[in-house]
Design a protein around this motif. Structure first.
Motif, PDB file in Angstrom:
ATOM      1  N   GLU A 153      36.957 -21.924   3.049  1.00  0.00           N
ATOM      2  CA  GLU A 153      37.391 -22.968   2.116  1.00  0.00           C
ATOM      3  C   GLU A 153      38.207 -24.011   2.867  1.00  0.00           C
ATOM      4  O   GLU A 153      39.089 -23.688   3.666  1.00  0.00           O
ATOM      5  N   VAL A 154      37.902 -25.279   2.607  1.00  0.00           N
ATOM      6  CA  VAL A 154      38.590 -26.386   3.279  1.00  0.00           C
ATOM      7  C   VAL A 154      39.072 -27.366   2.219  1.00  0.00           C
ATOM      8  O   VAL A 154      38.391 -27.603   1.220  1.00  0.00           O
ATOM      9  N   HIS A 155      40.249 -27.931   2.429  1.00  0.00           N
ATOM     10  CA  HIS A 155      40.860 -28.845   1.462  1.00  0.00           C
ATOM     11  C   HIS A 155      40.881 -30.259   2.015  1.00  0.00           C
ATOM     12  O   HIS A 155      40.863 -30.469   3.225  1.00  0.00           O
ATOM     13  N   GLY A 156      40.921 -31.215   1.096  1.00  0.00           N
ATOM     14  CA  GLY A 156      41.057 -32.613   1.497  1.00  0.00           C
ATOM     15  C   GLY A 156      39.765 -33.316   1.842  1.00  0.00           C
ATOM     16  O   GLY A 156      39.797 -34.427   2.377  1.00  0.00           O
ATOM     17  N   VAL A 157      38.606 -32.712   1.536  1.00  0.00           N
ATOM     18  CA  VAL A 157      37.330 -33.348   1.889  1.00  0.00           C
ATOM     19  C   VAL A 157      36.771 -34.163   0.734  1.00  0.00           C
ATOM     20  O   VAL A 157      35.675 -34.706   0.841  1.00  0.00           O
ATOM     21  N   HIS A 158      37.490 -34.246  -0.380  1.00  0.00           N
ATOM     22  CA  HIS A 158      37.099 -35.111  -1.486  1.00  0.00           C
ATOM     23  C   HIS A 158      37.933 -36.384  -1.428  1.00  0.00           C
ATOM     24  O   HIS A 158      39.032 -36.399  -0.904  1.00  0.00           O
ATOM     25  N   GLY A 159      37.400 -37.447  -1.989  1.00  0.00           N
ATOM     26  CA  GLY A 159      38.158 -38.688  -2.023  1.00  0.00           C
ATOM     27  C   GLY A 159      37.878 -39.587  -0.829  1.00  0.00           C
ATOM     28  O   GLY A 159      37.034 -39.283   0.040  1.00  0.00           O
ATOM     29  N   PRO A 160      38.604 -40.701  -0.727  1.00  0.00           N
ATOM     30  CA  PRO A 160      38.310 -41.695   0.320  1.00  0.00           C
ATOM     31  C   PRO A 160      38.545 -41.181   1.733  1.00  0.00           C
ATOM     32  O   PRO A 160      37.924 -41.655   2.668  1.00  0.00           O
TER      33      PRO A 160
ATOM     34  N   GLU B 105      39.293 -25.964  -9.281  1.00  0.00           N
ATOM     35  CA  GLU B 105      38.375 -25.495 -10.312  1.00  0.00           C
ATOM     36  C   GLU B 105      36.929 -25.436  -9.836  1.00  0.00           C
ATOM     37  O   GLU B 105      36.038 -25.136 -10.623  1.00  0.00           O
ATOM     38  N   LEU B 106      36.684 -25.741  -8.569  1.00  0.00           N
ATOM     39  CA  LEU B 106      35.333 -25.652  -8.028  1.00  0.00           C
ATOM     40  C   LEU B 106      35.154 -24.264  -7.416  1.00  0.00           C
ATOM     41  O   LEU B 106      35.913 -23.866  -6.533  1.00  0.00           O
ATOM     42  N   HIS B 107      34.175 -23.516  -7.888  1.00  0.00           N
ATOM     43  CA  HIS B 107      33.984 -22.139  -7.456  1.00  0.00           C
ATOM     44  C   HIS B 107      32.690 -22.010  -6.658  1.00  0.00           C
ATOM     45  O   HIS B 107      31.613 -22.346  -7.137  1.00  0.00           O
ATOM     46  N   HIS B 108      32.838 -21.541  -5.436  1.00  0.00           N
ATOM     47  CA  HIS B 108      31.677 -21.263  -4.595  1.00  0.00           C
ATOM     48  C   HIS B 108      31.028 -19.974  -5.082  1.00  0.00           C
ATOM     49  O   HIS B 108      31.723 -19.034  -5.475  1.00  0.00           O
ATOM     50  N   PRO B 109      29.681 -19.903  -5.078  1.00  0.00           N
ATOM     51  CA  PRO B 109      29.035 -18.672  -5.566  1.00  0.00           C
ATOM     52  C   PRO B 109      29.496 -17.420  -4.834  1.00  0.00           C
ATOM     53  O   PRO B 109      29.586 -16.345  -5.435  1.00  0.00           O
ATOM     54  N   ALA B 110      29.806 -17.551  -3.545  1.00  0.00           N
ATOM     55  CA  ALA B 110      30.205 -16.374  -2.770  1.00  0.00           C
ATOM     56  C   ALA B 110      31.583 -15.853  -3.148  1.00  0.00           C
ATOM     57  O   ALA B 110      31.934 -14.724  -2.804  1.00  0.00           O
ATOM     58  N   ASP B 111      32.390 -16.655  -3.860  1.00  0.00           N
ATOM     59  CA  ASP B 111      33.732 -16.196  -4.240  1.00  0.00           C
ATOM     60  C   ASP B 111      33.677 -15.077  -5.264  1.00  0.00           C
ATOM     61  O   ASP B 111      34.576 -14.238  -5.318  1.00  0.00           O
ATOM     62  N   GLY B 112      32.635 -15.068  -6.107  1.00  0.00           N
ATOM     63  CA  GLY B 112      32.571 -14.066  -7.159  1.00  0.00           C
ATOM     64  C   GLY B 112      33.747 -14.201  -8.110  1.00  0.00           C
ATOM     65  O   GLY B 112      34.226 -15.299  -8.393  1.00  0.00           O
TER      66      GLY B 112
ATOM     67  N   ALA C 171      30.977 -30.703   1.664  1.00  0.00           N
ATOM     68  CA  ALA C 171      32.032 -31.230   0.799  1.00  0.00           C
ATOM     69  C   ALA C 171      31.873 -30.850  -0.675  1.00  0.00           C
ATOM     70  O   ALA C 171      32.872 -30.544  -1.328  1.00  0.00           O
ATOM     71  N   PRO C 172      30.665 -30.876  -1.268  1.00  0.00           N
ATOM     72  CA  PRO C 172      30.575 -30.516  -2.692  1.00  0.00           C
ATOM     73  C   PRO C 172      31.110 -29.132  -3.025  1.00  0.00           C
ATOM     74  O   PRO C 172      31.628 -28.912  -4.112  1.00  0.00           O
ATOM     75  N   SER C 173      30.988 -28.176  -2.097  1.00  0.00           N
ATOM     76  CA  SER C 173      31.499 -26.826  -2.347  1.00  0.00           C
ATOM     77  C   SER C 173      32.861 -26.581  -1.720  1.00  0.00           C
ATOM     78  O   SER C 173      33.392 -25.477  -1.816  1.00  0.00           O
ATOM     79  N   SER C 174      33.444 -27.602  -1.060  1.00  0.00           N
ATOM     80  CA  SER C 174      34.750 -27.472  -0.394  1.00  0.00           C
ATOM     81  C   SER C 174      34.738 -26.308   0.604  1.00  0.00           C
ATOM     82  O   SER C 174      35.672 -25.511   0.675  1.00  0.00           O
ATOM     83  N   ARG C 175      33.686 -26.216   1.384  1.00  0.00           N
ATOM     84  CA  ARG C 175      33.564 -25.163   2.394  1.00  0.00           C
ATOM     85  C   ARG C 175      33.124 -25.777   3.716  1.00  0.00           C
ATOM     86  O   ARG C 175      32.389 -26.771   3.735  1.00  0.00           O
ATOM     87  N   VAL C 176      33.600 -25.173   4.802  1.00  0.00           N
ATOM     88  CA  VAL C 176      33.064 -25.481   6.120  1.00  0.00           C
ATOM     89  C   VAL C 176      32.273 -24.264   6.572  1.00  0.00           C
ATOM     90  O   VAL C 176      32.759 -23.126   6.532  1.00  0.00           O
TER      91      VAL C 176
END
Length: 312
Positions: A36-43, A109-116, A69-74
């Motif tokens: 999970e990575v933060h800060g990849v949304h927005g300008p 509030e964005l949940h990756h499928p692998a998080d379960g 970026a849509p899943s906030s994952r690297v």
């Protein structure tokens, strides 16, 4: 809140502690990590993504790294020399926290499928539901008077009223947090009122949500290797969605609004003749609970589970 300089927990601080989750989810399969990575949304999202990819590519054992970026994952391809804990620290140093509260809520509030179910707040909500059921059973056989059911029903009115729930979402920094918070408070209130029907219904919904999250995780683990075969399949730019005007109400929202208004009017008319408790009971009886329950349940029950996944 502090009393004589000593921190004292309040109901809201306890609810916030239960709703907080670890914001660093990691899923792994042989040869690959989804961090999970933060800060990849927005300008500033593109710059943050490039910085995270560059720092990870410099680490020993990393074959390639791409930010989705849509899943906030690297997504990181690794060999036997890579250390997961070290790569997580690299991501923490390279990323930036979201610029605005809206971006923070969107990532939370964005949940990756692998998080379960681990990426949700289902388990603490179910735990409070269980506590509410036990409390209800105790109050049914206890000698003291339970909390009036009308008082407990007021929380249901807040949960059903869109503006009140939106205001609660702003206060608790997220719509999912507000939904879980109202469920927890209603479970305790109904337990004190010796009423267990609403809590049992909420617990059943949470179990369905847990099953859905588990099905998503199982399906993702099965097809991940087919979907991501290299760096060209892993990267994706942020999905920016802007509406020219707010989403209009649909038939369900219009019906819920009419039911709330009708119930409030009926309660006001009955107040001088029936008294406050019966008037409140009449108003609360018109709450459009079926709208929320049907909307939450139908997508899950209409899908068929196939090979561990959900098929709509």
């Amino acid at each position: 809140m502090k009393l004589l300089g000593i921190p004292v927990p309040t109901p809201f601080s306890i609810v916030e502690a239960l709703l907080d989750r670890d914001r660093r989810n990691v899923w792994s399969c042989p040869g690959r990590l989804h961090i999970e990575v933060h800060g990849v949304h927005g300008p500033r999202g593109a710059r943050v993504a490039q910085r995270v990819e560059k720092r990870l590519a410099e680490q020993p054992g990393v074959l390639w790294a791409k930010v989705n970026a849509p899943s906030s994952r690297v997504i990181v391809a690794v060999d036997d020399h890579a250390r997961q804990s070290q790569l997580i620290k690299v991501v923490e140093k390279a990323e930036a926290e979201p610029d605005t509260e809206e971006e923070r809520i969107a990532e939370d509030e964005l949940h990756h499928p692998a998080d379960g179910a681990t990426g949700t707040r289902l388990l603490p909500t179910l735990a409070v539901d269980a506590f509410g059921l036990v409390l209800s059973a105790i109050n049914k056989i206890s000698p003291w008077a339970p909390l009036p059911a009308e008082v407990a029903g007021l929380l249901s009115a807040i949960d059903m009223h869109p503006k009140l729930k939106a205001r609660l979402g702003q206060y608790l920094h997220g719509h999912e947090r507000a939904d879980s918070a109202t469920s927890m408070m209603m479970a305790v209130a109904h337990g004190l009122a010796a009423r267990s029907e609403s809590t049992m219904l909420d617990a059943a919904q949470r179990v369905q949500q847990w099953r859905e999250a588990k099905a998503h995780k199982d399906a993702w683990c099965e097809v991940e290797a087919e979907l991501i075969k290299g760096p060209q399949d892993a990267g994706a730019d942020p999905v920016v969605t802007e509406r020219p005007r707010p989403l209009p109400d649909g038939p369900a929202e219009r019906y819920a609004h009419r039911a709330l208004v009708t119930g409030a009017a009926a309660g006001a008319v009955a107040l001088p003749f029936a008294g406050p408790r019966r008037a409140a009971g009449l108003a609360l009886a018109s709450l459009p609970k079926a709208v929320g329950v049907g909307r939450a349940s139908s997508p899950r029950n209409s899908g068929a589970c196939s090979r561990g996944g959900v098929r709509s």
